[in-house]
Design an enzyme around this catalytic site. Structure first.
Site, mmCIF file in Angstrom:
data_model
loop_
_atom_site.group_PDB
_atom_site.id
_atom_site.type_symbol
_atom_site.label_atom_id
_atom_site.label_comp_id
_atom_site.label_asym_id
_atom_site.label_seq_id
_atom_site.Cartn_x
_atom_site.Cartn_y
_atom_site.Cartn_z
ATOM 1 N N ASN A 270 35.534 33.270 41.964
ATOM 2 C CA ASN A 270 35.851 34.662 41.638
ATOM 3 C C ASN A 270 34.967 35.077 40.463
ATOM 4 O O ASN A 270 35.194 34.637 39.334
ATOM 5 C CB ASN A 270 37.343 34.765 41.283
ATOM 6 C CG ASN A 270 37.739 36.154 40.845
ATOM 7 O OD1 ASN A 270 36.956 37.104 40.965
ATOM 8 N ND2 ASN A 270 38.957 36.295 40.332
ATOM 9 N N LYS B 264 34.713 37.899 39.068
ATOM 10 C CA LYS B 264 35.331 38.945 38.225
ATOM 11 C C LYS B 264 34.291 40.036 37.906
ATOM 12 O O LYS B 264 33.431 40.305 38.748
ATOM 13 C CB LYS B 264 35.948 38.302 36.978
ATOM 14 C CG LYS B 264 36.909 37.154 37.349
ATOM 15 C CD LYS B 264 37.745 36.621 36.237
ATOM 16 C CE LYS B 264 38.661 35.521 36.776
ATOM 17 N NZ LYS B 264 39.558 34.946 35.770
ATOM 18 N N HIS C 30 45.802 38.890 41.902
ATOM 19 C CA HIS C 30 45.294 38.131 40.757
ATOM 20 C C HIS C 30 46.039 38.548 39.488
ATOM 21 O O HIS C 30 46.366 39.728 39.310
ATOM 22 C CB HIS C 30 43.781 38.361 40.596
ATOM 23 C CG HIS C 30 43.172 37.384 39.642
ATOM 24 N ND1 HIS C 30 43.263 37.550 38.281
ATOM 25 C CD2 HIS C 30 42.502 36.228 39.851
ATOM 26 C CE1 HIS C 30 42.655 36.522 37.691
ATOM 27 N NE2 HIS C 30 42.192 35.701 38.619
ATOM 28 N N GLU D 4 45.091 39.126 36.605
ATOM 29 C CA GLU D 4 44.456 40.219 35.842
ATOM 30 C C GLU D 4 44.791 41.569 36.465
ATOM 31 O O GLU D 4 44.974 42.563 35.753
ATOM 32 C CB GLU D 4 42.936 39.976 35.769
ATOM 33 C CG GLU D 4 42.604 38.820 34.823
ATOM 34 C CD GLU D 4 41.385 38.004 35.201
ATOM 35 O OE1 GLU D 4 40.548 38.482 35.977
ATOM 36 O OE2 GLU D 4 41.290 36.862 34.712
ATOM 37 N N GLU E 57 47.869 30.129 40.280
ATOM 38 C CA GLU E 57 47.100 30.220 39.048
ATOM 39 C C GLU E 57 48.049 30.456 37.871
ATOM 40 O O GLU E 57 48.448 31.606 37.622
ATOM 41 C CB GLU E 57 46.114 31.384 39.121
ATOM 42 C CG GLU E 57 45.126 31.258 40.258
ATOM 43 C CD GLU E 57 43.856 32.051 39.970
ATOM 44 O OE1 GLU E 57 42.786 31.443 39.994
ATOM 45 O OE2 GLU E 57 43.950 33.258 39.688
ATOM 46 N N GLY F 81 41.063 31.116 32.110
ATOM 47 C CA GLY F 81 40.059 31.470 31.112
ATOM 48 C C GLY F 81 40.370 30.949 29.718
ATOM 49 O O GLY F 81 39.743 31.358 28.742
ATOM 50 N N SER G 197 40.916 27.365 34.700
ATOM 51 C CA SER G 197 40.052 26.472 33.912
ATOM 52 C C SER G 197 39.623 25.213 34.665
ATOM 53 O O SER G 197 39.507 24.140 34.072
ATOM 54 C CB SER G 197 40.724 26.105 32.585
ATOM 55 O OG SER G 197 40.907 27.278 31.795
HETATM 56 O O1 LIG Z 1 40.246 33.691 39.729
HETATM 57 C C1 LIG Z 1 40.025 32.730 38.999
HETATM 58 C C2 LIG Z 1 40.931 32.367 37.950
HETATM 59 O O2 LIG Z 1 41.331 33.484 37.235
HETATM 60 C C3 LIG Z 1 40.510 31.207 37.097
HETATM 61 O O3 LIG Z 1 39.620 31.590 36.103
HETATM 62 P P1 LIG Z 1 39.008 30.461 35.130
HETATM 63 O O4 LIG Z 1 38.467 29.387 36.027
HETATM 64 O O5 LIG Z 1 37.940 31.149 34.345
HETATM 65 O O6 LIG Z 1 40.142 29.973 34.286
#
Ligand SMILES: O=C[C@H](O)COP(=O)(O)O
Length: 250
Positions: free
Chosen positions: A9, A11, A95, A97, A167, A173, A213
């Site tokens: 992803n 983002k 998601h 977010e 998640e 993140g 992460s």
């Molecule tokens: O969509 C992916 C997740 O939000 C994981 O993000 P991350 O790997 O940066 O923690």
């Protein structure tokens, strides 16, 4: 055998040139044979370019969101039909977010799920508890409610177009990953919850990805757990070498 999937992803990262560069590197470096289906989710504006570039490669393309309506006066939004018309047939929904920053409720996400499934898209359905939920030992309830309210209204037939992505919000993140044991415990709970509601076939077939992460250093151990069928990768998906190291860890 359940499908194993590694999805990146991206983002709100990577402009057009950077998208092309990362895709070129992925195409050049991806091993000829991988154990997992590999998907990338660039931003809306770079989706068409990604679809063209990844044609005849093993890498699939997903959108990061879709609007629930078929079309109309919704300035700034993108419909499922628009995505399908450029060859995108997968979409990430729910998601954290989108839930936290854009106020997407379970009811809205359920609507988006319906629209995506109606258009025969595959839905990567994201859900997971916040830190306060885990600290108050309420994480299983939260996860179960998100599943029930956002997804459990779909028909049995629709499940073949659904991928789950657990998640935990506190791991996204932050550099703090759920331990492989925490991930397994929750994935098993999710699968058993699905088993009770929809039966063995669906519970055993649905892929449950872990996100939060995941990095080259911790991917193998997380993916070694029996109910973890891959990952939804954020930060580490933005560098080809890191992402492909995660792809080959499964
Ligand atoms: O969509 C992916 C997740 O939000 C994981 O993000 P991350 O790997 O940066 O923690």
């Amino acid at each position: 055998m359940r499908k194993q999937i590694i999805a990146g992803n991206w983002k709100m990262h990577k402009n057009a040139n950077q998208t092309e560069e990362l895709l070129n590197e992925l195409i050049t470096k991806i091993p000829a044979k991988t154990n997992a289906q590999v998907i990338v989710a660039p931003t809306f504006v770079n989706l068409a370019a990604a679809v063209n570039k990844l044609k005849n490669t093993p890498i699939g393309v997903s959108a990061q969101n879709v609007h629930q309506a078929e079309g109309g006066a919704f300035t700034g939004e993108i419909s499922a039909d628009m995505l399908k018309s450029i060859g995108v047939d997968t979409v990430i929904l729910g998601h954290s977010e989108r839930r936290a920053i854009f106020n997407e409720t379970d009811a809205l996400i359920a609507n988006k799920v319906d629209t995506a499934l109606k258009h025969e898209m595959t839905v990567i359905f994201c859900f997971g508890e916040e830190l306060k939920d885990r600290q108050s030992d309420n994480h299983f309830n939260i996860v179960e409610n998100q599943l029930r309210d956002g997804l459990f209204h779909i028909s049995k037939e629709s499940w073949s177009n659904v991928v789950l992505a657990y998640e935990p919000v506190w791991a996204i993140g932050t550099g703090e990953t759920a331990s492989p044991e925490q991930a397994q415990e929750m994935h098993e709970f999710i699968r058993e919850t699905i088993r009770k509601a929809f039966g063995n076939d669906i519970a055993d077939e649905v892929s449950i990805l872990y996100g939060g992460s995941v990095k080259p250093e911790n991917a193998k151990e997380i993916f070694s757990k029996p109910d973890v069928d891959g990952g939804l990768i954020g930060g580490a998906a933005l560098k080809a070498d890191d992402f492909l190291a995660i792809v080959t860890a499964i």
